[in-house]
Scaffold this motif. Structure first.
Motif, PDB file in Angstrom:
ATOM      1  N   LEU A  81       3.892  -9.248   0.989  1.00  0.00           N
ATOM      2  CA  LEU A  81       4.236  -8.895  -0.379  1.00  0.00           C
ATOM      3  C   LEU A  81       5.736  -9.067  -0.570  1.00  0.00           C
ATOM      4  O   LEU A  81       6.530  -8.467   0.155  1.00  0.00           O
ATOM      5  CB  LEU A  81       3.839  -7.452  -0.688  1.00  0.00           C
ATOM      6  CG  LEU A  81       4.087  -7.016  -2.135  1.00  0.00           C
ATOM      7  CD1 LEU A  81       3.197  -7.791  -3.102  1.00  0.00           C
ATOM      8  CD2 LEU A  81       3.866  -5.517  -2.295  1.00  0.00           C
TER       9      LEU A  81
ATOM     10  N   ALA B 232       1.993  -1.799  -4.451  1.00  0.00           N
ATOM     11  CA  ALA B 232       2.214  -2.436  -3.147  1.00  0.00           C
ATOM     12  C   ALA B 232       1.130  -2.021  -2.152  1.00  0.00           C
ATOM     13  O   ALA B 232       0.621  -2.852  -1.382  1.00  0.00           O
ATOM     14  CB  ALA B 232       3.596  -2.061  -2.610  1.00  0.00           C
TER      15      ALA B 232
ATOM     16  N   VAL C 145       6.599  -6.530   3.872  1.00  0.00           N
ATOM     17  CA  VAL C 145       7.088  -6.327   2.505  1.00  0.00           C
ATOM     18  C   VAL C 145       8.541  -6.759   2.460  1.00  0.00           C
ATOM     19  O   VAL C 145       9.419  -6.121   3.060  1.00  0.00           O
ATOM     20  CB  VAL C 145       6.949  -4.858   2.058  1.00  0.00           C
ATOM     21  CG1 VAL C 145       7.512  -4.693   0.638  1.00  0.00           C
ATOM     22  CG2 VAL C 145       5.496  -4.412   2.099  1.00  0.00           C
TER      23      VAL C 145
ATOM     24  N   ILE D  30       7.789   2.651  -0.793  1.00  0.00           N
ATOM     25  CA  ILE D  30       6.729   1.860  -0.160  1.00  0.00           C
ATOM     26  C   ILE D  30       6.527   2.305   1.285  1.00  0.00           C
ATOM     27  O   ILE D  30       5.392   2.496   1.740  1.00  0.00           O
ATOM     28  CB  ILE D  30       7.061   0.358  -0.232  1.00  0.00           C
ATOM     29  CG1 ILE D  30       6.975  -0.129  -1.687  1.00  0.00           C
ATOM     30  CG2 ILE D  30       6.116  -0.457   0.664  1.00  0.00           C
ATOM     31  CD1 ILE D  30       7.444  -1.558  -1.884  1.00  0.00           C
TER      32      ILE D  30
END
Length: 254
Positions: free
Chosen positions: A134, A227, A84, A22
């Motif tokens: 997220l 993501a 995240v 990510i």
């Protein structure tokens, strides 16, 4: 224009596995990525790779289970557009094989760690006019997985926190969603199998891979692409949702 141009992103547990993937794709898409990880060397290694590839990133050694540590890091970063919550650990065992120490260890990282990051970042996002959150939940948050009592508990909490934040801060232009992966092939998985199933590594890897109807584990990069979409402006109308990325595990295992 890159999808995350001029965005500031925090990725917890970004030193390896899904978090690393990510962090790397966010940086490729123009974000200034802050990797928050307990392992400073691994986090810095990812940062070095991002910078070598022309991206911008910084590492922060931090124990997400310690709120003062998280608050310190977030304060040092300043503006945050994307959070995240990826840092997490696992435990093998049903209820009877989950000691109070096991339960607390998983809770502190997976649940309290996510809470600490949310607690630190949401006020910053409010002050800056919004943001995208997220949280990495799991298929274990919605279906029963054998011998994963503490892990399932923690991911159920992550899912619930995602929905709660989405509801409470929608008027502040803060979007909150979660991803629920099935099994993903990461170094964590290889180490997990080696530790818990010594001498049966190949057999267990194949068994866990085939538990997904699609017949394999996911690649970290596949999780990272979802993501990226959910944290970018293209997903501006999406909040309060969980996205299984599971090779058919939830709906097709019958």
């Amino acid at each position: 224009m890159a999808k995350l141009e001029n965005k500031v992103a925090i990725v917890t547990g970004g030193g390896s596995g899904i978090g690393r993937a990510i962090a790397e794709i966010f940086a490729q898409e123009g974000a200034y990525v802050h990797i928050v990880d307990l392992n400073a060397d691994m986090a810095q290694s990812v940062v070095d790779g991002i910078i070598s590839a022309g991206g911008t990133a910084k590492s922060h050694a931090c124990n997400v289970a310690e709120q003062t540590d998280v608050l310190r890091v977030v304060k040092s970063i300043g503006r945050v557009d994307i959070l995240v919550n990826n840092a997490g650990i696992a435990h093998v065992g049903n209820l009877e094989k989950c000691s109070p120490e096991d339960f607390e260890r998983v809770f502190n990282v997976n649940v309290k760690g996510a809470y600490n990051a949310l607690f630190a970042v949401v006020p910053v996002m409010k002050a800056n006019g919004g943001g995208a959150i997220l949280n990495l939940a799991s298929i274990a948050s919605v279906v029963g997985i054998s011998d994963r009592f503490a892990y399932s508990m923690s991911k159920g909490a992550v899912y619930a926190m995602s929905m709660s934040v989405a509801r409470d801060y929608i008027a502040d232009n803060i979007r909150s969603n979660s991803i629920s992966p099935a099994r993903v092939h990461t170094p964590f998985v290889d180490g997990f199998i080696a530790k818990n199933y010594p001498g049966q590594e190949e057999e267990m890897f194949e068994k866990l891979s085939k538990s997904q109807p699609i017949g394999r584990m996911a690649k970290p990069e596949e999780i990272a692409k979802l993501a990226l979409f959910l944290c970018g402006d293209d997903a501006g109308f999406i909040t309060g949702n969980d996205y299984p990325i599971d090779g058919g595990f939830i709906k097709l295992n019958n």
